[in-house]
Scaffold this motif. Structure first.
Motif, PDB file in Angstrom:
ATOM      1  N   UNK A  99       0.790  -1.130   0.122  1.00 11.52           N
ATOM      2  CA  UNK A  99       0.146  -0.009   0.005  1.00 11.52           C
ATOM      3  C   UNK A  99       0.961   1.169   0.027  1.00 11.52           C
ATOM      4  N   UNK A 100       1.971   1.264   0.717  1.00 11.56           N
ATOM      5  CA  UNK A 100       2.671   2.311   1.020  1.00 11.56           C
ATOM      6  C   UNK A 100       3.595   2.788  -0.252  1.00 11.56           C
ATOM      7  N   UNK A 101       3.966   1.527  -0.685  1.00  6.56           N
ATOM      8  CA  UNK A 101       4.730   1.585  -2.301  1.00  6.56           C
ATOM      9  C   UNK A 101       3.961   1.979  -3.299  1.00  6.56           C
ATOM     10  N   UNK A 109      -3.871   0.011  -6.792  1.00  5.99           N
ATOM     11  CA  UNK A 109      -4.520  -1.331  -6.765  1.00  5.99           C
ATOM     12  C   UNK A 109      -4.163  -2.029  -5.466  1.00  5.99           C
ATOM     13  N   UNK A 110      -3.323  -1.946  -4.713  1.00  3.20           N
ATOM     14  CA  UNK A 110      -2.887  -2.589  -3.430  1.00  3.20           C
ATOM     15  C   UNK A 110      -4.041  -2.007  -2.580  1.00  3.20           C
ATOM     16  N   UNK A 111      -4.514  -0.648  -2.627  1.00  2.74           N
ATOM     17  CA  UNK A 111      -5.446   0.041  -1.838  1.00  2.74           C
ATOM     18  C   UNK A 111      -6.803  -0.662  -1.828  1.00  2.74           C
ATOM     19  N   UNK A 112      -7.306  -0.896  -2.934  1.00  2.00           N
ATOM     20  CA  UNK A 112      -8.511  -1.473  -3.158  1.00  2.00           C
ATOM     21  C   UNK A 112      -8.781  -2.545  -2.301  1.00  2.00           C
ATOM     22  N   UNK A 113      -7.959  -3.353  -1.742  1.00  2.00           N
ATOM     23  CA  UNK A 113      -8.149  -4.301  -0.960  1.00  2.00           C
ATOM     24  C   UNK A 113      -9.053  -3.756   0.619  1.00  2.00           C
ATOM     25  N   UNK A 114      -8.675  -2.503   0.987  1.00  2.00           N
ATOM     26  CA  UNK A 114      -8.995  -2.124   2.378  1.00  2.00           C
ATOM     27  C   UNK A 114      -9.740  -0.691   2.217  1.00  2.00           C
ATOM     28  N   UNK A 115      -9.666  -0.208   0.950  1.00  2.00           N
ATOM     29  CA  UNK A 115     -10.177   0.968   1.079  1.00  2.00           C
ATOM     30  C   UNK A 115     -11.189   1.354  -0.319  1.00  2.00           C
ATOM     31  N   UNK A 116     -11.970   2.143  -0.306  1.00  2.00           N
ATOM     32  CA  UNK A 116     -12.781   2.878  -1.492  1.00  2.00           C
ATOM     33  C   UNK A 116     -11.808   3.850  -1.906  1.00  2.00           C
ATOM     34  N   UNK A 117     -11.410   3.795  -3.275  1.00  2.00           N
ATOM     35  CA  UNK A 117     -10.474   4.901  -3.841  1.00  2.00           C
ATOM     36  C   UNK A 117     -11.216   5.619  -5.001  1.00  2.00           C
ATOM     37  N   UNK A 118     -11.447   7.043  -4.539  1.00  2.00           N
ATOM     38  CA  UNK A 118     -12.175   7.755  -5.462  1.00  2.00           C
ATOM     39  C   UNK A 118     -10.993   9.009  -5.959  1.00  2.00           C
ATOM     40  N   UNK A 119     -10.900   9.154  -7.305  1.00  2.00           N
ATOM     41  CA  UNK A 119      -9.875  10.176  -7.714  1.00  2.00           C
ATOM     42  C   UNK A 119     -10.401  11.204  -8.563  1.00  2.00           C
ATOM     43  N   UNK A 120     -10.123  12.345  -8.509  1.00  3.08           N
ATOM     44  CA  UNK A 120     -10.596  13.469  -9.312  1.00  3.08           C
ATOM     45  C   UNK A 120      -9.243  14.213  -9.790  1.00  3.08           C
ATOM     46  N   UNK A 121      -9.395  15.225 -10.991  1.00  2.00           N
ATOM     47  CA  UNK A 121      -8.330  15.829 -11.341  1.00  2.00           C
ATOM     48  C   UNK A 121      -7.966  15.595 -12.701  1.00  2.00           C
ATOM     49  N   UNK A 122      -6.717  15.932 -13.030  1.00  2.00           N
ATOM     50  CA  UNK A 122      -5.951  15.550 -14.308  1.00  2.00           C
ATOM     51  C   UNK A 122      -4.665  15.346 -13.997  1.00  2.00           C
ATOM     52  N   UNK A 123      -3.794  15.229 -15.027  1.00  2.00           N
ATOM     53  CA  UNK A 123      -2.242  14.936 -15.122  1.00  2.00           C
ATOM     54  C   UNK A 123      -1.556  15.928 -14.305  1.00  2.00           C
ATOM     55  N   UNK A 124      -1.972  17.291 -14.308  1.00  2.00           N
ATOM     56  CA  UNK A 124      -1.309  18.202 -13.767  1.00  2.00           C
ATOM     57  C   UNK A 124      -1.615  18.472 -12.399  1.00  2.00           C
ATOM     58  N   UNK A 130      -8.924   8.073   0.049  1.00  2.00           N
ATOM     59  CA  UNK A 130      -9.167   6.451   0.404  1.00  2.00           C
ATOM     60  C   UNK A 130     -10.059   6.559   1.804  1.00  2.00           C
ATOM     61  N   UNK A 131     -11.072   5.773   1.750  1.00  2.00           N
ATOM     62  CA  UNK A 131     -12.001   5.633   2.728  1.00  2.00           C
ATOM     63  C   UNK A 131     -12.161   4.028   3.189  1.00  2.00           C
ATOM     64  N   UNK A 132     -12.004   3.669   4.427  1.00  2.00           N
ATOM     65  CA  UNK A 132     -11.906   2.330   4.568  1.00  2.00           C
ATOM     66  C   UNK A 132     -13.301   1.496   4.166  1.00  2.00           C
ATOM     67  N   UNK A 133     -13.126   0.249   3.571  1.00  2.00           N
ATOM     68  CA  UNK A 133     -14.041  -0.499   3.161  1.00  2.00           C
ATOM     69  C   UNK A 133     -14.709  -1.146   4.354  1.00  2.00           C
ATOM     70  N   UNK A 134     -14.115  -1.680   5.386  1.00  2.00           N
ATOM     71  CA  UNK A 134     -14.660  -2.174   6.644  1.00  2.00           C
ATOM     72  C   UNK A 134     -14.254  -1.420   7.820  1.00  2.00           C
ATOM     73  N   UNK A 135     -15.199  -0.554   8.291  1.00  2.00           N
ATOM     74  CA  UNK A 135     -14.743   0.459   9.599  1.00  2.00           C
ATOM     75  C   UNK A 135     -14.401  -0.755  10.694  1.00  2.00           C
ATOM     76  N   UNK A 136     -14.540  -1.854  10.878  1.00  2.00           N
ATOM     77  CA  UNK A 136     -14.304  -2.700  12.016  1.00  2.00           C
ATOM     78  C   UNK A 136     -12.935  -3.538  11.786  1.00  2.00           C
ATOM     79  N   UNK A 137     -12.142  -3.260  10.725  1.00  2.00           N
ATOM     80  CA  UNK A 137     -10.901  -3.716  10.423  1.00  2.00           C
ATOM     81  C   UNK A 137      -9.833  -3.115  11.462  1.00  2.00           C
ATOM     82  N   UNK A 138      -9.278  -3.995  12.160  1.00  2.00           N
ATOM     83  CA  UNK A 138      -8.331  -3.490  13.174  1.00  2.00           C
ATOM     84  C   UNK A 138      -7.307  -2.478  12.680  1.00  2.00           C
ATOM     85  N   UNK A 139      -6.729  -2.439  11.485  1.00  2.00           N
ATOM     86  CA  UNK A 139      -5.767  -1.411  11.173  1.00  2.00           C
ATOM     87  C   UNK A 139      -6.529  -0.045  10.385  1.00  2.00           C
TER      88      UNK A 139
END
Length: 195
Positions: A99-101, A109-124, A130-139
């Motif tokens: 996730x960090x890398x 892609x590694x973030x989608x296991x634990x988070x909802x990923x929403x992106x906006x903007x352009x290349x500049x 990122x918001x947690x998919x499972x609020x009861x996840x210990x991490x």
């Protein structure tokens, strides 16, 4: 134009490093802890070698070296290793590294296991939330959101915790290098066990 496609995020948000390249830069971190009126500030430098690891050197207010690889997390103070957590004993470490890398090189892609990923903007100028998919996840459940912003590089990361604490990290003077790591940096990211 605003784009919200996760596919766009994976392909265009942040630097894309080729095999053998490294990302060098500086960071300034500000932590706001609930109940404390003052901000805790630290700064230092980092080196990211995708697939090998991250070297995180805190220089102020104290000198601490943290090395995160797929195999372990190590903390070194004054040349002595004070903490070593092996991924074989704590499997989450390898996932945390992925996730960090990914966040520093714009691969979500590694973030989608634990988070909802929403992106906006352009290349500049882009922003990924990122918001947690499972609020009861210990991490992940300890986090309310992570907001990553940038352009050609990741410029800042804001971490908002469910307990009211927050962190803001700014990344500065980032440069991609084609020169292989040598010396101490290469040794720190060598994942082979010490003999």
């Amino acid at each position: 134009m605003t784009l919200t496609s996760v596919c766009f995020a994976e392909l265009a948000m942040g630097p894309t490093l080729a095999a053998g390249q490294t990302l060098h830069g500086r960071f300034v971190e500000e932590r706001h802890l609930k109940g404390l009126s003052s901000t805790l500030k630290s700064e230092g430098s980092f080196v990211l070698a995708p697939g090998k690891g991250l070297i995180w050197r805190m220089e102020q207010p104290i000198q601490t070296l943290t090395v995160i690889t797929p195999a372990a997390i190590r903390q070194i103070i004054d040349g002595s290793e004070v903490q070593h957590i092996d991924a074989a004993r704590v499997p989450f470490i390898a996932h945390f590294y992925d996730m960090l890398n990914g966040s520093l090189i714009g691969d979500w892609s590694a973030m989608r296991h634990d988070f909802v990923v929403k992106s906006t903007g352009d290349r500049q100028a882009w922003r990924t939330v990122l918001t947690p998919l499972q609020p009861d996840d210990p991490i992940a459940g300890m986090l309310a959101s992570i907001v990553i912003s940038g352009g050609k590089m990741v410029d800042s990361v804001d971490i908002n915790r469910t307990n009211g604490d927050s962190e803001h990290m700014a990344f500065l003077d980032q440069k991609v290098s084609n020169v292989p790591l040598v010396g101490e940096e290469a040794r720190l990211l060598d994942s082979r066990p010490a003999s």
